[in-house]
Write a protein that holds these residues in place. Structure first.
Motif, mmCIF file in Angstrom:
data_model
loop_
_atom_site.group_PDB
_atom_site.id
_atom_site.type_symbol
_atom_site.label_atom_id
_atom_site.label_comp_id
_atom_site.label_asym_id
_atom_site.label_seq_id
_atom_site.Cartn_x
_atom_site.Cartn_y
_atom_site.Cartn_z
ATOM 1 N N ARG A 105 -8.668 -0.326 3.219
ATOM 2 C CA ARG A 105 -7.955 -0.646 1.977
ATOM 3 C C ARG A 105 -6.709 -1.494 2.241
ATOM 4 N N ILE A 106 -6.016 -1.205 3.337
ATOM 5 C CA ILE A 106 -4.834 -2.010 3.677
ATOM 6 C C ILE A 106 -5.282 -3.431 4.043
ATOM 7 N N GLU A 107 -6.364 -3.487 4.769
ATOM 8 C CA GLU A 107 -6.875 -4.771 5.238
ATOM 9 C C GLU A 107 -7.376 -5.628 4.086
ATOM 10 N N ASP A 108 -8.119 -5.009 3.179
ATOM 11 C CA ASP A 108 -8.687 -5.762 2.069
ATOM 12 C C ASP A 108 -7.592 -6.323 1.167
ATOM 13 N N ALA A 109 -6.548 -5.531 0.964
ATOM 14 C CA ALA A 109 -5.466 -5.978 0.071
ATOM 15 C C ALA A 109 -4.461 -6.856 0.817
ATOM 16 N N LYS A 110 -4.556 -6.913 2.126
ATOM 17 C CA LYS A 110 -3.576 -7.624 2.961
ATOM 18 C C LYS A 110 -2.152 -7.192 2.594
ATOM 19 N N ALA A 111 -1.914 -5.915 2.706
ATOM 20 C CA ALA A 111 -0.608 -5.375 2.310
ATOM 21 C C ALA A 111 0.478 -5.816 3.287
ATOM 22 N N LYS A 112 1.605 -6.225 2.712
ATOM 23 C CA LYS A 112 2.738 -6.669 3.522
ATOM 24 C C LYS A 112 3.571 -5.453 3.945
ATOM 25 N N VAL A 113 3.643 -4.492 3.046
ATOM 26 C CA VAL A 113 4.420 -3.281 3.298
ATOM 27 C C VAL A 113 3.548 -2.068 2.983
ATOM 28 N N VAL A 114 3.722 -1.021 3.777
ATOM 29 C CA VAL A 114 3.032 0.234 3.505
ATOM 30 C C VAL A 114 4.095 1.328 3.338
ATOM 31 N N PHE A 115 3.964 2.106 2.273
ATOM 32 C CA PHE A 115 4.822 3.287 2.108
ATOM 33 C C PHE A 115 4.042 4.505 2.589
ATOM 34 N N THR A 116 4.709 5.360 3.338
ATOM 35 C CA THR A 116 4.058 6.622 3.682
ATOM 36 C C THR A 116 5.109 7.722 3.795
ATOM 37 N N ALA A 117 4.628 8.920 4.110
ATOM 38 C CA ALA A 117 5.529 10.051 4.341
ATOM 39 C C ALA A 117 5.189 10.604 5.714
ATOM 40 N N ILE B 26 2.159 -5.892 -6.269
ATOM 41 C CA ILE B 26 0.927 -5.203 -6.688
ATOM 42 C C ILE B 26 0.752 -3.972 -5.808
ATOM 43 N N HIS B 27 0.779 -2.773 -6.415
ATOM 44 C CA HIS B 27 0.596 -1.615 -5.539
ATOM 45 C C HIS B 27 -0.870 -1.259 -5.374
ATOM 46 N N SER B 28 -1.146 -0.688 -4.206
ATOM 47 C CA SER B 28 -2.488 -0.195 -3.925
ATOM 48 C C SER B 28 -2.298 1.193 -3.334
ATOM 49 N N VAL B 29 -2.455 2.194 -4.181
ATOM 50 C CA VAL B 29 -2.249 3.565 -3.727
ATOM 51 C C VAL B 29 -3.540 4.045 -3.065
ATOM 52 N N VAL B 30 -3.398 4.645 -1.913
ATOM 53 C CA VAL B 30 -4.551 5.206 -1.206
ATOM 54 C C VAL B 30 -4.352 6.715 -1.143
ATOM 55 N N PHE B 31 -5.312 7.445 -1.658
ATOM 56 C CA PHE B 31 -5.254 8.912 -1.679
ATOM 57 C C PHE B 31 -4.919 9.434 -0.279
ATOM 58 N N ALA B 32 -3.914 10.288 -0.201
ATOM 59 C CA ALA B 32 -3.439 10.759 1.101
ATOM 60 C C ALA B 32 -4.417 11.722 1.775
ATOM 61 N N GLY B 33 -5.514 12.039 1.115
ATOM 62 C CA GLY B 33 -6.557 12.842 1.754
ATOM 63 C C GLY B 33 -7.557 11.971 2.503
ATOM 64 N N PHE B 34 -7.454 10.648 2.349
ATOM 65 C CA PHE B 34 -8.342 9.754 3.094
ATOM 66 C C PHE B 34 -7.879 9.662 4.539
ATOM 67 N N SER B 35 -8.829 9.433 5.435
ATOM 68 C CA SER B 35 -8.490 9.304 6.847
ATOM 69 C C SER B 35 -8.304 7.840 7.214
ATOM 70 N N SER C 1 0.846 -1.200 0.000
ATOM 71 C CA SER C 1 0.000 0.000 0.000
ATOM 72 C C SER C 1 0.877 1.244 0.000
ATOM 73 N N ILE C 2 0.428 2.255 -0.706
ATOM 74 C CA ILE C 2 1.192 3.502 -0.800
ATOM 75 C C ILE C 2 0.270 4.651 -0.384
ATOM 76 N N TYR C 3 0.605 5.278 0.718
ATOM 77 C CA TYR C 3 -0.206 6.373 1.261
ATOM 78 C C TYR C 3 0.721 7.573 1.364
ATOM 79 N N THR D 38 -1.655 8.807 11.087
ATOM 80 C CA THR D 38 -2.830 8.152 10.500
ATOM 81 C C THR D 38 -2.503 6.695 10.150
ATOM 82 N N VAL D 39 -1.323 6.470 9.592
ATOM 83 C CA VAL D 39 -0.933 5.097 9.255
ATOM 84 C C VAL D 39 -0.804 4.261 10.529
ATOM 85 N N LYS D 40 -0.188 4.852 11.547
ATOM 86 C CA LYS D 40 -0.014 4.102 12.805
ATOM 87 C C LYS D 40 -1.363 3.632 13.340
ATOM 88 N N LYS D 41 -2.341 4.539 13.314
ATOM 89 C CA LYS D 41 -3.675 4.164 13.808
ATOM 90 C C LYS D 41 -4.318 3.145 12.871
#
Ligand code: PRX
Length: 628
Positions: free
Chosen positions: A175-187, A159-168, A137-139, A202-205
């Protein structure tokens, strides 16, 4: 707006300037369209030959209704086509992206540098145990770093799953849960209107308790984020410690490239799945011919990488063409409404692609803002995301295009991957009408039984045949995918209402279903309703879209409170804040009305159309199924 009125208003035609037609990739739409319809597979095979394949296809299309496979048996890599191919062809030092922040901070990256960055991230991902087929996932904000993360996934087949950074947090977690992401990219944060918006917290929560998330890679912009070095690791350290050489994975044309979540009529957002070969060919070719992109052009798509427009027309399409793109982070009108136009002047932008909601916002600020700048470099103007009303079209044409540019109104969807209905810069545009179907695409307007309707009649917009960049399925929910093709059997159902004229120009009237389009953002009524009933005071909720001058549509919520709660302005504000926390600012209702009852069918389904008709003072229509 009254629909009949719309139909009457849009009869003028705007011809593209002669020099544009003469130099265009496509000079004669009609004959090429005819040719493309006679041999769809041949058409796309010819386009595909402009790209690099490690192994050729045995068959262009395998259509096992409603499942399509394109370029069967072929091997390729989209990252290789977007980067290595150009570096090997003498474009190592060509600028791929110019990124500009709100304070005009600027960063440029060449094709050679981007290839190195992407290869390092790709190796970094491998070192974290990410393999082909794993989800990432990429946030992240609209930045070069985020694009590089997407391309790194594509390079190794993750397989990337980009999540709009305006989402809470709630929307992100789902979205992370549905895709079962192994790694998340964030800033650590993104910047908007001069403020830092914390993304890391937000990612931590959002990942709290999600044990399948192994690592969070954090682009720590100010080097002050709290990273434990175990789950939360530093982006730059990962980049620096990884090798700059990473051979691209040889992907099957049908191997998944990305998942992108989008709203449907019911239930949670669906994970639209795009695959490698067809998506690459579709985005490459539409970018080239719809925007008539040339080698020296400066191209600017103002979308965010969190949406399909960003995926197809910031990342993959422009890079596959070896273009130089401008990208920006932050608000279009901050620090002032001249921001965008100053960039057009400064960077000599030739192709500019934006959304009607932005145009309407600038209309409100007034033409004195664009008038301050030299916009003479512009040649092609694009519109996307919602119907462009003729007033906005004319303003765009006059005050941005200075009556010298071609406007392409591109209709498409997350699901279609690439443009489907649009003029190309060689035949006239009609303000308010998207235009004719793109090459090989056959569109129709049908009633609910699939019967084709005559011109100037409103009906369901459908597509009759498969195309390379179409979605292949919905992640984990094939039945939702099949619904696109079997609701009106034989056709791909777009969910939009449309009409066409005697000349074949298609006009899109908006969604036929309960999907809202707020400022070009697609939001499901169900998602907002779920966020509303998640508030402790809310018993039931129904949401409708109302026409809005700038946003196109705004959200109104009807709320039944639980016993013990009294309606108040403060409570309404509190409920809005809750939606903001769960879903994000784009999904917050403008209005909340407290009610005692909601119109429902006898089977208990909320009749939103009754609420909407009442709200807008329109006839309610058939209410025979209404409960009482
Ligand atoms: O209703 C149509 C509208 O946006 C919907 C697709 O939304 P999404 O998947 O988020 O993708 C938006 C960017 C491609 C469509 O079903 N839409 C998109 N482009 C146009 C449009 N409506 C009218 N004219 C357009 N050019």
């Amino acid at each position: 707006m009254d629909r009949d009125e719309v139909l009457l208003k849009v009869e003028e035609k705007y011809y593209p300037p002669k020099h544009i037609v003469e130099g265009a990739w496509v000079k004669d739409y009609e004959s090429l369209y005819k040719e493309s319809i006679q041999d769809r597979e041949g058409f796309w095979a010819k386009v595909a030959q402009e790209l690099h394949w490690f192994k050729p296809w045995q068959k262009v299309l395998e259509w096992n209704y409603p499942y399509a496979k394109w370029f069967v048996g072929a091997k390729t890599n989209i990252c290789y086509n977007c980067l290595d191919r150009h570096v090997l062809n003498g474009k190592r030092n060509k600028v791929a992206y110019i990124w500009v922040g709100e304070d005009n901070e600027e960063k440029k990256i060449t094709y050679g540098e981007l290839l190195e960055l992407v290869s390092r991230i790709a190796n970094g991902l491998k070192s974290l145990g990410v393999k082909k087929g794993d989800r990432v996932s990429i946030y992240m904000p609209n930045t070069i770093e985020a694009i590089a993360a997407m391309l790194a996934c594509a390079r190794i087949g993750a397989i990337h799953s980009v999540v709009f950074a305006g989402f809470s947090e709630g929307a992100l977690r789902l979205r992370i849960e549905d895709a079962k992401a192994k790694v998340v990219f964030t800033a650590s944060y993104t910047k908007r209107r001069g403020k830092k918006i914390d993304l890391l917290t937000t990612v931590k929560k959002a990942i709290d308790g999600l044990t399948f998330v192994e690592k969070v890679v954090v682009w720590d912009r100010d080097k002050d984020a709290e990273l434990d070095g175990n789950t939360f690791i530093d982006f730059e350290t990962l980049v620096k410690s990884s090798s700059p050489e990473c051979p691209p994975e040889e992907m099957d044309a049908e191997d998944p490239l990305f998942i992108l979540y989008t709203s449907g009529t019911t239930g949670k957002p669906k994970g639209v799945l795009h695959t490698t070969g067809g998506y690459m060919v579709g985005t490459y070719y539409t970018t080239k011919v719809v925007f008539d992109l040339k080698e020296d052009d400066i191209y600017w798509c103002t979308a965010d990488i969190g949406w399909i427009t960003g995926h197809s027309y910031i990342v993959y399409g422009p890079l596959a063409n070896g273009a130089t793109s401008l990208i920006t982070e932050g608000a279009p009108d901050y620090p002032d409404p001249g921001r965008w136009w100053s960039y057009v002047e400064k960077y000599r932008v030739n192709i500019f692609y934006t959304a009607p909601t932005a145009i309407r916002m600038f209309m409100k600020y007034g033409e004195q803002w664009p008038a301050k700048y030299d916009l003479s470099s512009l040649r092609i103007l694009g519109s996307v995301g919602e119907p462009i009303n003729p007033e906005a079209w004319h303003w765009y044409y006059k005050h941005i295009g200075r009556e010298k540019c071609v406007i392409v109104d591109t209709w498409w969807q997350t699901e279609t991957g690439a443009h489907m209905i649009t003029t190309v810069p060689s035949y006239p545009a009609k303000p308010g009408k998207a235009g004719k179907p793109f090459f090989t695409i056959e569109a129709a307007v049908v009633d609910s039984s699939g019967k084709e309707l005559p011109p100037n009649t409103v009906g369901n917009l459908v597509i009759k045949n498969p195309w390379p960049s179409m979605l292949r399925t919905c992640w984990g929910e094939p039945e939702r995918y099949e619904k696109y093709w079997n609701t009106i059997p034989g056709f791909y159902l777009t969910g939009d209402l449309a009409t066409y004229d005697e000349e074949g120009y298609i006009m899109i009237l908006g969604r036929a279903d309960d999907v809202l389009n707020v400022a070009g953002h697609r939001i499901g009524t169900m998602e907002v309703e779920s966020a509303l009933v998640d508030h402790p005071a809310v018993a039931e909720a129904a949401v409708i879209g109302k026409p809005h001058e700038i946003k196109g549509e705004s959200i109104k919520a009807f709320v039944i409170l639980k016993q013990g709660y009294e309606p108040s302005e403060k409570l309404a504000e509190d409920i809005k804040q809750h939606v903001r926390n769960v879903l994000g600012p784009i999904a917050v209702p403008d209005e909340i009305e407290f009610v005692d009852k909601l119109p429902k069918t006898r089977s208990g389904k909320i009749m939103r159309r009754v609420l909407k008709a009442r709200e807008l003072g329109l006839p309610v229509g058939d209410i025979s199924t209404l409960e009482d």
